[in-house]
Design an enzyme around this catalytic site. Structure first.
Site, PDB file in Angstrom:
ATOM      1  N   SER A 147       1.048  -1.595  -0.045  1.00  0.00           N
ATOM      2  CA  SER A 147      -0.340  -0.446   0.425  1.00  0.00           C
ATOM      3  C   SER A 147       0.728   1.255  -0.043  1.00  0.00           C
ATOM      4  CB  SER A 147      -0.417   0.312   0.793  1.00  0.00           C
ATOM      5  OG  SER A 147      -1.894  -1.389   1.330  1.00  0.00           O
TER       6      SER A 147
HETATM    7  N1  SAH Z   1       0.123  -5.225   4.261  1.00  0.00           N
HETATM    8  C1  SAH Z   1       0.701  -5.499   2.782  1.00  0.00           C
HETATM    9  C2  SAH Z   1      -0.967  -5.707   1.764  1.00  0.00           C
HETATM   10  C3  SAH Z   1      -0.937  -6.217   0.912  1.00  0.00           C
HETATM   11  S1  SAH Z   1      -2.061  -6.152  -0.422  1.00  0.00           S
HETATM   12  C4  SAH Z   1       1.732  -4.524   2.280  1.00  0.00           C
HETATM   13  O1  SAH Z   1       2.001  -3.855   2.940  1.00  0.00           O
HETATM   14  O2  SAH Z   1       2.581  -5.104   1.851  1.00  0.00           O
HETATM   15  C5  SAH Z   1      -3.086  -7.930   0.080  1.00  0.00           C
HETATM   16  C6  SAH Z   1      -2.517  -8.691   0.668  1.00  0.00           C
HETATM   17  O3  SAH Z   1      -4.161  -9.733   0.966  1.00  0.00           O
HETATM   18  C7  SAH Z   1      -2.302  -9.668  -0.328  1.00  0.00           C
HETATM   19  O4  SAH Z   1      -0.538  -9.912   0.393  1.00  0.00           O
HETATM   20  C8  SAH Z   1      -3.034 -11.113  -0.749  1.00  0.00           C
HETATM   21  O5  SAH Z   1      -2.941 -11.917  -1.090  1.00  0.00           O
HETATM   22  C9  SAH Z   1      -3.453 -10.914   0.626  1.00  0.00           C
HETATM   23  N2  SAH Z   1      -5.095 -11.490   0.832  1.00  0.00           N
HETATM   24  C10 SAH Z   1      -5.868 -11.955  -0.071  1.00  0.00           C
HETATM   25  N3  SAH Z   1      -7.260 -12.905   0.238  1.00  0.00           N
HETATM   26  C11 SAH Z   1      -6.779 -12.748   1.259  1.00  0.00           C
HETATM   27  C12 SAH Z   1      -7.180 -13.655   2.842  1.00  0.00           C
HETATM   28  N4  SAH Z   1      -8.541 -14.838   2.242  1.00  0.00           N
HETATM   29  N5  SAH Z   1      -6.891 -13.980   3.259  1.00  0.00           N
HETATM   30  C13 SAH Z   1      -4.851 -13.850   3.913  1.00  0.00           C
HETATM   31  N6  SAH Z   1      -5.192 -12.969   2.707  1.00  0.00           N
HETATM   32  C14 SAH Z   1      -5.605 -12.830   1.454  1.00  0.00           C
END
Ligand code: SAH
Length: 221
Positions: free
Chosen positions: A69
């Site tokens: 993000s």
């Molecule tokens: N906080 C992260 C943002 C990641 S984007 C950062 O700072 O890098 C959102 C993340 O959620 C992705 O890695 C994706 O794989 C994960 N995701 C999607 N669906 C999910 C679920 N049901 N449970 C856990 N993670 C999930």
């Protein structure tokens, strides 16, 4: 001293600029949060080819179509959790682990769940290399929360949800706060929800655009 904030760290001035021109200037004022964002080496959570733009004012791509993000959004969501230092936090969507590092620096412990195991492993390596020992990693569908370890003082979803799942609200402790992007698959509202007894107090933090959380209480693939 944090070796990543030493005077000869080439990323130090980029990080300082990020905090002053993207974060503080947009109204984020929690001194502990500003200090932590000044120190955490965001570039180490990115593939090598993207490290030089790690402190730019936007989200960046990770493996498997996911994103880290935008720094300001990370700050806005974190400030809304009102962390004082003794909280147990659940993070849904570990991704790169950058948001996890910020939470672990400001709270007592962090449980972080990711559905893509390769991303979780890379994040775990990065966070261990930086010396964090208060983070617990889980792989699975975080839209169900992590009921075994509930209740949590704070829950943060770093991907979007079509609505606020009761399952997650039920895992919040009394006076606990949940922050999540809720709405459509590509455009959402960033919501902060505080649980007070059987009631919830809701605040709208503005429009946002997150990747979807794929799962039982999230979106289908
Ligand atoms: N906080 C992260 C943002 C990641 S984007 C950062 O700072 O890098 C959102 C993340 O959620 C992705 O890695 C994706 O794989 C994960 N995701 C999607 N669906 C999910 C679920 N049901 N449970 C856990 N993670 C999930």
């Amino acid at each position: 001293m944090n070796p990543h904030n030493a005077k000869d760290d080439p990323f130090r001035s980029l990080r300082h600029n990020m905090v002053s021109s993207q974060i503080r200037s947009r109204g984020i004022s929690d001194p502990r949060l500003l200090q932590v964002m000044q120190c955490i080496p965001r570039h180490l959570f990115l593939p090598h080819r993207l490290q030089k733009i790690a402190y730019d004012d936007h989200a960046l791509p990770l493996d498997k179509g996911q994103t880290i993000s935008q720094p300001y959004i990370v700050a806005l969501m974190t400030e809304a959790l009102c962390l004082k230092g003794d909280e147990k936090v659940l993070e849904i969507g570990t991704g790169s682990g950058y948001q996890t590092a910020i939470l672990a620096s400001l709270a007592d412990s962090v449980f972080t769940i990711e559905c893509i195991s390769s991303l979780s492993q890379i994040a775990e390596k990065s966070l261990q290399a930086l010396g964090y020992s208060n983070i617990h990693f889980a792989i699975g569908d975080g839209t169900l929360g992590l009921p075994d370890k509930a209740p949590y003082n704070c829950i943060i979803a770093t991907g979007s949800l079509p609505q606020l799942p009761e399952t997650l609200l039920a895992q919040l402790d009394e006076n606990g706060i949940l922050v999540a992007p809720v709405g459509g698959r590509s455009l959402q509202k960033l919501l902060s929800v505080k649980r007070i007894g059987t009631k919830v107090e809701r605040h709208d933090l503005g429009g946002c655009q997150f990747v979807p959380l794929i799962g039982k209480n999230g979106w289908s693939r």
